[in-house]
Design a protein around this motif. Sequence first.
Motif, PDB file in Angstrom:
ATOM      1  N   GLY A 175       0.807  -1.215   0.000  1.00  0.00           N
ATOM      2  CA  GLY A 175       0.000   0.000   0.000  1.00  0.00           C
ATOM      3  C   GLY A 175       0.841   1.266   0.000  1.00  0.00           C
ATOM      4  N   ALA A 176       0.190   2.389   0.303  1.00  0.00           N
ATOM      5  CA  ALA A 176       0.845   3.697   0.269  1.00  0.00           C
ATOM      6  C   ALA A 176       1.808   3.857   1.450  1.00  0.00           C
ATOM      7  CB  ALA A 176      -0.215   4.789   0.291  1.00  0.00           C
ATOM      8  N   PRO A 177       2.847   4.687   1.255  1.00  0.00           N
ATOM      9  CA  PRO A 177       3.172   5.465   0.064  1.00  0.00           C
ATOM     10  C   PRO A 177       3.796   4.619  -1.045  1.00  0.00           C
ATOM     11  CG  PRO A 177       4.837   5.829   1.738  1.00  0.00           C
ATOM     12  CD  PRO A 177       3.783   4.977   2.379  1.00  0.00           C
ATOM     13  N   HIS A 178       3.405   4.948  -2.272  1.00  0.00           N
ATOM     14  CA  HIS A 178       3.926   4.253  -3.438  1.00  0.00           C
ATOM     15  C   HIS A 178       5.050   5.061  -4.083  1.00  0.00           C
ATOM     16  CE1 HIS A 178      -0.073   2.306  -3.100  1.00  0.00           C
ATOM     17  NE2 HIS A 178       0.534   1.269  -3.643  1.00  0.00           N
ATOM     18  N   GLN A 179       5.868   4.390  -4.862  1.00  0.00           N
ATOM     19  CA  GLN A 179       6.914   5.065  -5.607  1.00  0.00           C
ATOM     20  C   GLN A 179       6.300   5.960  -6.683  1.00  0.00           C
ATOM     21  OE1 GLN A 179      10.069   2.449  -6.980  1.00  0.00           O
ATOM     22  NE2 GLN A 179       9.935   1.173  -5.146  1.00  0.00           N
ATOM     23  N   THR A 180       7.052   6.939  -7.073  1.00  0.00           N
ATOM     24  CA  THR A 180       6.595   7.849  -8.125  1.00  0.00           C
ATOM     25  C   THR A 180       7.428   7.718  -9.389  1.00  0.00           C
ATOM     26  OG1 THR A 180       7.976   9.658  -7.256  1.00  0.00           O
ATOM     27  CG2 THR A 180       5.712   9.509  -6.443  1.00  0.00           C
ATOM     28  N   ILE A 181       8.304   6.725  -9.429  1.00  0.00           N
ATOM     29  CA  ILE A 181       9.118   6.466 -10.619  1.00  0.00           C
ATOM     30  C   ILE A 181       8.207   5.995 -11.743  1.00  0.00           C
ATOM     31  CG2 ILE A 181      10.991   5.075 -11.576  1.00  0.00           C
ATOM     32  CD1 ILE A 181      12.066   4.816  -8.697  1.00  0.00           C
ATOM     33  N   THR A 182       8.394   6.539 -12.917  1.00  0.00           N
ATOM     34  CA  THR A 182       7.556   6.163 -14.053  1.00  0.00           C
ATOM     35  C   THR A 182       7.613   4.663 -14.300  1.00  0.00           C
ATOM     36  OG1 THR A 182       7.929   8.316 -15.116  1.00  0.00           O
ATOM     37  CG2 THR A 182       7.128   6.527 -16.510  1.00  0.00           C
ATOM     38  N   GLY A 183       6.450   4.051 -14.334  1.00  0.00           N
ATOM     39  CA  GLY A 183       6.354   2.622 -14.546  1.00  0.00           C
ATOM     40  C   GLY A 183       6.353   1.813 -13.267  1.00  0.00           C
ATOM     41  N   ALA A 184       6.669   2.460 -12.144  1.00  0.00           N
ATOM     42  CA  ALA A 184       6.713   1.753 -10.859  1.00  0.00           C
ATOM     43  C   ALA A 184       5.719   2.330  -9.861  1.00  0.00           C
ATOM     44  CB  ALA A 184       8.125   1.800 -10.282  1.00  0.00           C
ATOM     45  N   GLU A 185       4.734   3.050 -10.371  1.00  0.00           N
ATOM     46  CA  GLU A 185       3.765   3.683  -9.474  1.00  0.00           C
ATOM     47  C   GLU A 185       2.934   2.666  -8.696  1.00  0.00           C
ATOM     48  OE1 GLU A 185       4.393   6.461 -13.029  1.00  0.00           O
ATOM     49  OE2 GLU A 185       4.067   4.302 -12.702  1.00  0.00           O
ATOM     50  N   TRP A 186       2.895   1.435  -9.168  1.00  0.00           N
ATOM     51  CA  TRP A 186       2.177   0.362  -8.490  1.00  0.00           C
ATOM     52  C   TRP A 186       2.918  -0.131  -7.246  1.00  0.00           C
ATOM     53  CZ3 TRP A 186       5.229  -3.842  -7.902  1.00  0.00           C
ATOM     54  CH2 TRP A 186       6.327  -3.952  -8.776  1.00  0.00           C
ATOM     55  N   SER A 187       4.206   0.161  -7.158  1.00  0.00           N
ATOM     56  CA  SER A 187       5.072  -0.425  -6.144  1.00  0.00           C
ATOM     57  C   SER A 187       5.120   0.415  -4.874  1.00  0.00           C
ATOM     58  CB  SER A 187       6.491  -0.579  -6.700  1.00  0.00           C
ATOM     59  OG  SER A 187       7.374  -1.018  -5.687  1.00  0.00           O
ATOM     60  N   SER A 188       4.895  -0.232  -3.729  1.00  0.00           N
ATOM     61  CA  SER A 188       5.078   0.450  -2.451  1.00  0.00           C
ATOM     62  C   SER A 188       6.532   0.866  -2.298  1.00  0.00           C
ATOM     63  CB  SER A 188       4.686  -0.464  -1.292  1.00  0.00           C
ATOM     64  OG  SER A 188       3.307  -0.773  -1.328  1.00  0.00           O
ATOM     65  N   SER A 189       6.768   1.963  -1.612  1.00  0.00           N
ATOM     66  CA  SER A 189       8.130   2.437  -1.396  1.00  0.00           C
ATOM     67  C   SER A 189       8.920   1.424  -0.574  1.00  0.00           C
ATOM     68  CB  SER A 189       8.100   3.784  -0.666  1.00  0.00           C
ATOM     69  OG  SER A 189       7.600   3.609   0.648  1.00  0.00           O
ATOM     70  N   GLU A 190      10.233   1.585  -0.551  1.00  0.00           N
ATOM     71  CA  GLU A 190      11.087   0.633   0.158  1.00  0.00           C
ATOM     72  C   GLU A 190      10.749   0.596   1.648  1.00  0.00           C
ATOM     73  OE1 GLU A 190      12.818  -1.386  -1.438  1.00  0.00           O
ATOM     74  OE2 GLU A 190      13.011  -0.419  -3.396  1.00  0.00           O
TER      75      GLU A 190
END
Length: 253
Positions: free
Chosen positions: A142-157
């Motif tokens: 879940g959130a917060p998610h990454q904002t890298i293009t193409g990786a917006e689906w991915s939760s941050s580290e």
Amino acid sequence: MENFHEITFHFVVWYKALMKKLLGILIFTLFTGSAFAITCPADRNDYFCITPEMAPNSPIKLTDFYTIPARIMGLFSKELQTTGYPLMLDAQWESPFFGAGVSFYNEQFRMMILGGTTRIQGMSLDAYAAVVCHEMGHILGGAPHQTITGAEWSSSEGQSDFFAASVCLPRYYKAIGELEHNIAKRVEKAGFEMMNSMKEFDSNSVGQGRKLVRHAVNVTVVNETLINNYPSIQCRYETFRNPAKRASCWYKE
């Protein structure tokens, strides 16, 4: 842990979400390409490369390498179904390289784990379960998610660590029969052993001598949440030491 070394011989574990009691039914299909022997360069001391034959006493054996992620995937079958996409486990035991990560393409998630990851100094069964739970966290955290293009689906580290410590590892330990009052200690142990084994690879710790302290320390409070970067090793351990809330060293309330 997003850069991978590809080899042509690999195992693909295809997951099908049918859960019965503790473990879902997992269908394993073996794909082989034109296999070739991997030799580690003798003249590159800075090049991480450990084949299974070079680490015969590694605590993670061949069966552990596949069954731990398979079990964890089964425990989260319902949550994975809600994503609307299948999850494929590409676990490469023969690979001598260090790396694990999750990607999304062709309408499916793919979790890659390279065999060398389990052969780094200090890696343990609990640490390996934490690695798998962290990667699962990129999909389900879940959130917060990454904002890298193409990786917006991915939760941050940091969020992936939080999911691993607060949700995934407790569920895993309960499933394998750990007593309730021991689970928090086991989570802390897993987090410490994972971070301790990986500290030599952490670029954030170069100026700190790559030290990891196994108790509460005064960590820097961030002015803004870390979204696309890894927290420091010490900060990441804090999440496993106290998974009741997101650590202030990476998350801004």
